[in-house]
Scaffold this motif. Structure first.
Motif, PDB file in Angstrom:
ATOM      1  N   ARG A  30       1.211  -1.587   0.132  1.00 58.68           N
ATOM      2  CA  ARG A  30       0.435   0.039   0.266  1.00 58.68           C
ATOM      3  C   ARG A  30       0.881   1.544   0.009  1.00 58.68           C
ATOM      4  O   ARG A  30       0.851   2.073  -0.443  1.00 58.68           O
ATOM      5  N   GLU A  52       7.373  -7.702   2.038  1.00 58.02           N
ATOM      6  CA  GLU A  52       6.787  -8.132   3.530  1.00 58.02           C
ATOM      7  C   GLU A  52       5.440  -9.109   3.005  1.00 58.02           C
ATOM      8  O   GLU A  52       5.690  -9.413   4.188  1.00 58.02           O
ATOM      9  N   LYS A  56       3.739 -14.320  -0.209  1.00 58.92           N
ATOM     10  CA  LYS A  56       2.999 -14.947   0.612  1.00 58.92           C
ATOM     11  C   LYS A  56       1.910 -15.598  -0.186  1.00 58.92           C
ATOM     12  O   LYS A  56       0.914 -15.462  -0.496  1.00 58.92           O
ATOM     13  N   TRP A  93       5.324 -21.280   4.066  1.00 55.99           N
ATOM     14  CA  TRP A  93       4.834 -20.153   5.718  1.00 55.99           C
ATOM     15  C   TRP A  93       3.451 -20.942   5.765  1.00 55.99           C
ATOM     16  O   TRP A  93       2.717 -21.223   5.800  1.00 55.99           O
ATOM     17  N   GLN A  95       2.252 -20.254   8.203  1.00 54.86           N
ATOM     18  CA  GLN A  95       0.561 -18.983   9.622  1.00 54.86           C
ATOM     19  C   GLN A  95       0.233 -19.021   7.174  1.00 54.86           C
ATOM     20  O   GLN A  95      -0.584 -17.275   7.341  1.00 54.86           O
ATOM     21  N   ASN A 137       9.745 -20.669   5.531  1.00 50.62           N
ATOM     22  CA  ASN A 137      10.205 -19.725   6.717  1.00 50.62           C
ATOM     23  C   ASN A 137       9.555 -20.723   8.221  1.00 50.62           C
ATOM     24  O   ASN A 137       8.665 -20.791   8.184  1.00 50.62           O
ATOM     25  N   GLU A 138       9.805 -20.652   8.977  1.00 54.59           N
ATOM     26  CA  GLU A 138      10.174 -20.486  10.351  1.00 54.59           C
ATOM     27  C   GLU A 138       9.894 -22.539  10.460  1.00 54.59           C
ATOM     28  O   GLU A 138       8.051 -22.357  11.067  1.00 54.59           O
ATOM     29  N   GLN A 214      16.409 -13.983  11.653  1.00 51.32           N
ATOM     30  CA  GLN A 214      15.363 -12.867  11.175  1.00 51.32           C
ATOM     31  C   GLN A 214      15.703 -11.358  12.453  1.00 51.32           C
ATOM     32  O   GLN A 214      15.474 -10.385  11.918  1.00 51.32           O
ATOM     33  N   PHE A 298       1.507  -5.774  16.916  1.00 45.65           N
ATOM     34  CA  PHE A 298       1.289  -7.083  17.084  1.00 45.65           C
ATOM     35  C   PHE A 298       1.935  -7.831  18.851  1.00 45.65           C
ATOM     36  O   PHE A 298       1.826  -8.000  19.372  1.00 45.65           O
TER      37      PHE A 298
HETATM   38  O1  G3I Z   1      -4.501  -5.536   4.951  1.00 43.90           O
HETATM   39  C1  G3I Z   1      -5.545  -6.112   6.243  1.00 43.90           C
HETATM   40  C2  G3I Z   1      -6.460  -4.861   5.944  1.00 43.90           C
HETATM   41  O2  G3I Z   1      -7.518  -5.101   4.737  1.00 43.90           O
HETATM   42  C3  G3I Z   1      -7.183  -5.284   7.817  1.00 43.90           C
HETATM   43  O3  G3I Z   1      -8.360  -4.433   7.467  1.00 43.90           O
HETATM   44  C4  G3I Z   1      -6.114  -5.523   8.918  1.00 43.90           C
HETATM   45  C5  G3I Z   1      -7.527  -6.018   9.421  1.00 43.90           C
HETATM   46  O4  G3I Z   1      -7.059  -7.322  10.233  1.00 43.90           O
HETATM   47  O5  G3I Z   1      -5.699  -6.455   8.148  1.00 43.90           O
HETATM   48  C6  G3I Z   1      -5.168  -5.734   6.737  1.00 43.90           C
HETATM   49  O6  G3I Z   1      -4.002  -7.429   7.222  1.00 43.90           O
HETATM   50  C7  G3I Z   1      -2.917  -7.253   8.354  1.00 43.90           C
HETATM   51  C8  G3I Z   1      -1.573  -7.719   7.330  1.00 43.90           C
HETATM   52  O7  G3I Z   1      -0.534  -7.470   7.580  1.00 43.90           O
HETATM   53  C9  G3I Z   1      -1.139  -6.557   6.626  1.00 43.90           C
HETATM   54  O8  G3I Z   1      -1.195  -4.982   7.630  1.00 43.90           O
HETATM   55  C10 G3I Z   1      -3.466  -8.590   8.122  1.00 43.90           C
HETATM   56  O9  G3I Z   1      -4.024  -9.162   9.231  1.00 43.90           O
HETATM   57  C11 G3I Z   1      -1.777  -8.804   9.383  1.00 43.90           C
HETATM   58  O10 G3I Z   1      -2.036 -10.115   9.894  1.00 43.90           O
HETATM   59  C12 G3I Z   1      -0.554  -9.118   8.275  1.00 43.90           C
HETATM   60  O11 G3I Z   1       0.609  -9.294   9.468  1.00 43.90           O
HETATM   61  C13 G3I Z   1       1.622  -9.475   8.893  1.00 43.90           C
HETATM   62  C14 G3I Z   1       2.040 -11.024   9.254  1.00 43.90           C
HETATM   63  O12 G3I Z   1       3.807 -11.447   9.229  1.00 43.90           O
HETATM   64  C15 G3I Z   1       1.187 -12.273   9.053  1.00 43.90           C
HETATM   65  O13 G3I Z   1       1.052 -12.169   7.737  1.00 43.90           O
HETATM   66  C16 G3I Z   1       2.488  -8.846   9.027  1.00 43.90           C
HETATM   67  O14 G3I Z   1       2.505  -7.333   8.052  1.00 43.90           O
HETATM   68  C17 G3I Z   1       4.041  -9.024   8.335  1.00 43.90           C
HETATM   69  O15 G3I Z   1       4.945  -7.842   8.725  1.00 43.90           O
HETATM   70  C18 G3I Z   1       4.535  -9.561   9.279  1.00 43.90           C
HETATM   71  O16 G3I Z   1       5.688 -10.119   8.960  1.00 43.90           O
HETATM   72  C19 G3I Z   1       6.086 -11.853   9.849  1.00 43.90           C
HETATM   73  C20 G3I Z   1       7.237 -12.664   8.280  1.00 43.90           C
HETATM   74  O17 G3I Z   1       6.588 -12.569   7.250  1.00 43.90           O
HETATM   75  C21 G3I Z   1       8.107 -13.918   9.180  1.00 43.90           C
HETATM   76  N1  G3I Z   1       8.342 -13.626  10.090  1.00 43.90           N
HETATM   77  C22 G3I Z   1       7.924 -12.648  10.957  1.00 43.90           C
HETATM   78  C23 G3I Z   1       7.522 -11.360  10.748  1.00 43.90           C
HETATM   79  C24 G3I Z   1       6.499 -10.109  11.533  1.00 43.90           C
HETATM   80  O18 G3I Z   1       5.343 -11.324  12.243  1.00 43.90           O
END
Ligand code: G3I
Length: 338
Positions: A30, A52, A56, A93, A95, A137-138, A214, A298
């Motif tokens: 975004r 980021e 995925k 991954w 997740q 990953n992980e 990480q 988080f």
């Molecule tokens: O984009 C949606 C938005 O439309 C919605 O309103 C909002 C409400 O929950 O969610 C938004 O999406 C979120 C997304 O990040 C973008 O911000 C997801 O819920 C959220 O689960 C997602 O989290 C990401 C997370 O991995 C899970 O995929 C984090 O941004 C990202 O930084 C994190 O990255 C991970 C690495 O891949 C692996 N290592 C750990 C690292 C940190 O957790």
């Protein structure tokens, strides 16, 4: 040279280029599309970026066999037009399994086919454009020894890692293929396990080339720098490249000038460790600016883990990294590694 707009002089990427090391940040779709200061700061300071979220599985293959490459294509185009290297994160991954994958019973053969198709399609599309993939990953459990339970593990078996790396290598034989994990940065039970796992994979001839650490740490609590170096060096001894892939150093709120100074010290120590480690080829922070970091959502009560504040001002941490990268490579005994 990239023009610097702040008081710290030479952009980090120019210093990193001179040291032969990658410096990068995880990039979100975004702000990349809608925030010109985000794009300008990335272009000025970083010689590498990593996806980021947009690579995925749940984002890039939201429905079975239907791919959405919009975010990843935009990232690849941005990297190419700004002469940056691109890391791919992540093919496998636990997740990132979307509904179509989770809510169905798969046979081993069917799921191996899903894995093979996914990897061939995604790695194939970015062949020659992604320098390094976080293939898996992980995979390791943090609490008990062994691989964590996941769809891939439970249906395919522990050899799902070998298959994933083999499929990725077939799709882009020149891409460096990484295993990426957390809590393996220091010398501990989990990093010993990661070491044994990768050593065994190499002995089986699995095409694994690197390991990502990480480094999501708290600003005043992280492994000692000499431990980071020793740990990275033992993986280098296996013939693996190492990278710090997701560095951030979150601060407990309220964020004070003293805490920012302590954070800066930590950033400096970690970058110096990366420069000292024999085969560490890049350091990437998990985000560019505190404006968009994953941290506050988080970790309640934490913030401000990155090099730039919410207004894109370089923080003391940025200056510490600048200083670490400026130290004469010859006097430190480490030449270019890329
Ligand atoms: O984009 C949606 C938005 O439309 C919605 O309103 C909002 C409400 O929950 O969610 C938004 O999406 C979120 C997304 O990040 C973008 O911000 C997801 O819920 C959220 O689960 C997602 O989290 C990401 C997370 O991995 C899970 O995929 C984090 O941004 C990202 O930084 C994190 O990255 C991970 C690495 O891949 C692996 N290592 C750990 C690292 C940190 O957790």
């Amino acid at each position: 040279m990239h023009a610097a707009t702040n008081a710290t002089g030479t952009p980090l990427r120019d210093l990193a280029d001179a040291r032969g090391i990658g410096i990068g940040a995880a990039v979100a779709t975004r702000p990349l599309a809608g925030d010109s200061a985000y794009r300008a700061t990335l272009a000025r300071e970083m010689n590498m970026i990593v996806a980021e979220n947009c690579m995925k599985l749940h984002q890039i293959q939201p429905r079975e066999g239907q791919y959405d490459f919009a975010g990843a294509d935009a990232l690849a185009a941005f990297a190419a037009s700004n002469n940056m290297r691109l890391r791919g994160h992540t093919l496998v991954w636990h997740q990132s399994a979307p509904g179509w994958l989770k809510d169905r019973q798969w046979s081993r053969a069917e799921l191996l086919n899903v894995l093979s198709q996914h990897i061939a399609t995604v790695v194939g599309r970015y062949k020659g454009r992604v320098c390094c993939w976080d293939v898996v990953n992980e995979a390791l459990d943090d609490k008990i020894p062994g691989l964590r339970t996941s769809l891939w593990h439970d249906v395919i078996g522990p050899d799902y890692l070998d298959h994933a790396f083999t499929f990725a290598h077939a799709a882009d034989p020149r891409a460096k293929l990484f295993y990426n994990d957390y809590c393996t940065e220091g010398l501990n039970r989990k990093s010993d396990e990661q070491y044994a796992m990768l050593k065994a994979m190499l002995a089986r001839g699995v095409p694994v080339h690197g390991v990502g650490f990480q480094c999501h740490f708290v600003f005043d609590s992280y492994p000692a720098p000499e431990t980071l170096v020793s740990n990275m060096n033992r993986f280098a001894d296996l013939g693996l490249e190492t990278q710090i892939t997701e560095l951030d150093l979150r601060i407990s709120t309220p964020v004070t000038p003293e805490k920012l100074e302590r954070q800066a010290r930590a950033y400096g120590e970690i970058f110096r460790a990366a420069l000292e480690a024999r085969n560490c080829t890049a350091v990437l922070t998990w985000g560019l600016t505190d404006k968009y970091s994953w941290v506050p959502a988080f970790f309640k009560g934490f913030d401000a883990g990155l090099l730039f504040d919410k207004d894109y001002e370089p923080k003391p941490a940025h200056d510490a990294v600048h200083q670490a990268l400026s130290i004469d490579a010859v006097s430190r005994g480490s030449g270019p590694k890329l």
